[in-house]
Design a protein around this motif. Structure first.
Motif, PDB file in Angstrom:
ATOM      1  N   PRO A  29       0.830  -1.208   0.000  1.00  0.00           N
ATOM      2  CA  PRO A  29       0.000   0.000   0.000  1.00  0.00           C
ATOM      3  C   PRO A  29       0.865   1.257   0.000  1.00  0.00           C
ATOM      4  N   GLY A  30       0.501   2.200  -0.857  1.00  0.00           N
ATOM      5  CA  GLY A  30       1.266   3.436  -0.966  1.00  0.00           C
ATOM      6  C   GLY A  30       2.396   3.384  -1.971  1.00  0.00           C
ATOM      7  N   SER A  31       2.688   2.181  -2.508  1.00  0.00           N
ATOM      8  CA  SER A  31       3.768   2.057  -3.493  1.00  0.00           C
ATOM      9  C   SER A  31       3.417   2.805  -4.775  1.00  0.00           C
ATOM     10  N   LYS A  32       4.411   3.477  -5.342  1.00  0.00           N
ATOM     11  CA  LYS A  32       4.188   4.200  -6.593  1.00  0.00           C
ATOM     12  C   LYS A  32       4.103   3.234  -7.765  1.00  0.00           C
ATOM     13  N   LEU A  33       3.215   3.551  -8.689  1.00  0.00           N
ATOM     14  CA  LEU A  33       3.069   2.801  -9.931  1.00  0.00           C
ATOM     15  C   LEU A  33       3.260   3.800 -11.070  1.00  0.00           C
ATOM     16  N   VAL A  34       4.471   3.851 -11.588  1.00  0.00           N
ATOM     17  CA  VAL A  34       4.826   4.828 -12.623  1.00  0.00           C
ATOM     18  C   VAL A  34       4.813   4.136 -13.979  1.00  0.00           C
ATOM     19  N   GLU A  35       4.073   4.685 -14.914  1.00  0.00           N
ATOM     20  CA  GLU A  35       3.898   4.043 -16.226  1.00  0.00           C
ATOM     21  C   GLU A  35       5.227   3.653 -16.860  1.00  0.00           C
ATOM     22  N   ALA A  52      -4.059  -0.846 -17.908  1.00  0.00           N
ATOM     23  CA  ALA A  52      -4.131  -1.672 -16.698  1.00  0.00           C
ATOM     24  C   ALA A  52      -4.402  -0.816 -15.467  1.00  0.00           C
ATOM     25  N   LEU A  53      -3.743   0.319 -15.380  1.00  0.00           N
ATOM     26  CA  LEU A  53      -3.946   1.192 -14.224  1.00  0.00           C
ATOM     27  C   LEU A  53      -5.378   1.714 -14.177  1.00  0.00           C
ATOM     28  N   ARG A  54      -5.955   1.996 -15.342  1.00  0.00           N
ATOM     29  CA  ARG A  54      -7.355   2.441 -15.375  1.00  0.00           C
ATOM     30  C   ARG A  54      -8.276   1.353 -14.822  1.00  0.00           C
ATOM     31  N   VAL A  55      -8.023   0.113 -15.221  1.00  0.00           N
ATOM     32  CA  VAL A  55      -8.842  -1.008 -14.742  1.00  0.00           C
ATOM     33  C   VAL A  55      -8.713  -1.153 -13.228  1.00  0.00           C
ATOM     34  N   LEU A  56      -7.495  -1.068 -12.725  1.00  0.00           N
ATOM     35  CA  LEU A  56      -7.258  -1.266 -11.296  1.00  0.00           C
ATOM     36  C   LEU A  56      -7.799  -0.107 -10.459  1.00  0.00           C
ATOM     37  N   VAL A  57      -7.831   1.082 -11.041  1.00  0.00           N
ATOM     38  CA  VAL A  57      -8.493   2.206 -10.365  1.00  0.00           C
ATOM     39  C   VAL A  57      -9.983   1.901 -10.239  1.00  0.00           C
ATOM     40  N   ALA A  58     -10.595   1.416 -11.329  1.00  0.00           N
ATOM     41  CA  ALA A  58     -12.021   1.085 -11.318  1.00  0.00           C
ATOM     42  C   ALA A  58     -12.325  -0.042 -10.332  1.00  0.00           C
ATOM     43  N   GLU A  59     -11.379  -0.961 -10.151  1.00  0.00           N
ATOM     44  CA  GLU A  59     -11.571  -2.081  -9.222  1.00  0.00           C
ATOM     45  C   GLU A  59     -11.349  -1.676  -7.770  1.00  0.00           C
ATOM     46  N   GLY A  60     -10.823  -0.480  -7.553  1.00  0.00           N
ATOM     47  CA  GLY A  60     -10.624   0.001  -6.195  1.00  0.00           C
ATOM     48  C   GLY A  60      -9.315  -0.405  -5.553  1.00  0.00           C
ATOM     49  N   PRO A  64      -5.442   6.967  -8.390  1.00  0.00           N
ATOM     50  CA  PRO A  64      -4.756   7.715  -9.453  1.00  0.00           C
ATOM     51  C   PRO A  64      -4.072   8.967  -8.920  1.00  0.00           C
ATOM     52  N   ARG A  65      -3.007   9.341  -9.595  1.00  0.00           N
ATOM     53  CA  ARG A  65      -2.297  10.577  -9.321  1.00  0.00           C
ATOM     54  C   ARG A  65      -2.176  11.346 -10.636  1.00  0.00           C
ATOM     55  N   PRO A  66      -1.804  12.616 -10.607  1.00  0.00           N
ATOM     56  CA  PRO A  66      -1.733  13.391 -11.851  1.00  0.00           C
ATOM     57  C   PRO A  66      -0.793  12.775 -12.881  1.00  0.00           C
ATOM     58  N   ARG A  67      -1.178  12.897 -14.126  1.00  0.00           N
ATOM     59  CA  ARG A  67      -0.379  12.508 -15.282  1.00  0.00           C
ATOM     60  C   ARG A  67      -0.153  11.008 -15.382  1.00  0.00           C
ATOM     61  N   THR A  68       1.069  10.525 -15.178  1.00  0.00           N
ATOM     62  CA  THR A  68       1.402   9.157 -15.594  1.00  0.00           C
ATOM     63  C   THR A  68       1.754   8.224 -14.441  1.00  0.00           C
ATOM     64  N   TRP A  69       1.188   8.442 -13.268  1.00  0.00           N
ATOM     65  CA  TRP A  69       1.484   7.510 -12.189  1.00  0.00           C
ATOM     66  C   TRP A  69       0.286   7.367 -11.261  1.00  0.00           C
ATOM     67  N   ALA A  70       0.386   6.384 -10.388  1.00  0.00           N
ATOM     68  CA  ALA A  70      -0.670   6.096  -9.424  1.00  0.00           C
ATOM     69  C   ALA A  70      -0.001   5.458  -8.211  1.00  0.00           C
ATOM     70  N   VAL A  71      -0.796   5.135  -7.196  1.00  0.00           N
ATOM     71  CA  VAL A  71      -0.253   4.439  -6.027  1.00  0.00           C
ATOM     72  C   VAL A  71      -1.177   3.286  -5.667  1.00  0.00           C
ATOM     73  N   VAL A  72      -0.591   2.257  -5.062  1.00  0.00           N
ATOM     74  CA  VAL A  72      -1.399   1.161  -4.538  1.00  0.00           C
ATOM     75  C   VAL A  72      -2.256   1.719  -3.406  1.00  0.00           C
ATOM     76  N   ARG A  73      -3.527   1.423  -3.455  1.00  0.00           N
ATOM     77  CA  ARG A  73      -4.459   1.998  -2.485  1.00  0.00           C
ATOM     78  C   ARG A  73      -4.118   1.593  -1.052  1.00  0.00           C
TER      79      ARG A  73
END
Length: 212
Positions: A29-35, A52-60, A64-73
């Motif tokens: 949790p909290g790990s960065k996911l950079v494209e 893939a990141l879009r799907v995982l955002v939808a799955e909860g 998402p974070r701005p632009r090209t990265w996200a974090v594990v919820r």
């Protein structure tokens, strides 16, 4: 899961790998996911990673974070309480229907899930045991033979799999599943209701202890 000779789009392969990594605790949790970094790690372009990141955002599972990265919820105590409330309401009905409508093929599949869970728990293999435990619950949903329940379950399946992975006593959960299997096989609805209530309560305590 796609068979060895079955074509699978890159976006689906990347989604499955990232989902498994999150649910199995490889990506914390909290790990960065950079494209860019994920694309290099997986040997793909950034497009399937973005999908893939879009799907995982939808799955909860991902925030998402701005632009090209996200974090594990990072699931909060409020998130967990919400999941437990929904799980409690749906599983009470799901297990009851599964007991009433159980059939040989479903019982065989459920028994296979249980045997895999017990074997993995005995070996101390947390990843395999938790995956088999989640498979057990999904098989029960299938046995309930209610399309609306299946649709509801599919909308938060990944979050439920995450929740079911928040247990440390693998064998205790497996033994509870063993008792539930026997009650379902006997079509003992009253006993199933009783065991499910205990299972949910024990699970809530285990999750609190895991995050304590």
């Amino acid at each position: 899961m796609a068979g060895s000779g079955e074509f699978q789009p890159e976006s689906e392969r990347v989604t499955r790998q990232l989902r498994d990594d999150i649910l199995d605790g490889v990506r914390k949790p909290g790990s960065k996911l950079v494209e860019r970094e994920l694309a290099a790690q997986m040997g793909v372009s950034r497009v399937p990673v973005r999908d893939a990141l879009r799907v995982l955002v939808a799955e909860g599972l991902v925030t998402p974070r701005p632009r090209t990265w996200a974090v594990v919820r990072e699931f909060t105590s409020s998130d967990i309480a919400d999941l437990n409330e929904v799980r409690g309401a749906l599983e009470a009905l799901t297990f009851r229907l599964a007991a009433q409508r159980r059939h040989r093929a479903g019982l065989d599949r459920l028994r296979s899930n249980l045997q895999e869970e017990l074997k993995a728990a005995c070996a101390g293999d947390g990843v395999r045991a938790r995956r088999a435990a989640a498979d057990f619950h999904e098989t029960v949903t299938s046995m309930a033979a209610n399309e609306l329940l299946s649709e509801l379950e599919s909308t938060f399946r990944s979050r439920m799999r995450w929740l079911l992975g928040q247990h440390d006593d693998l064998m205790a959960i497996a033994r509870e599943h063993e008792a539930l299997y026997a009650a379902i096989a006997d079509r003992n609805v009253a006993l199933v209701d009783e065991l499910v209530a205990k299972h949910l309560e024990n699970s809530r305590h285990a999750i609190v202890a895991h995050h304590g």
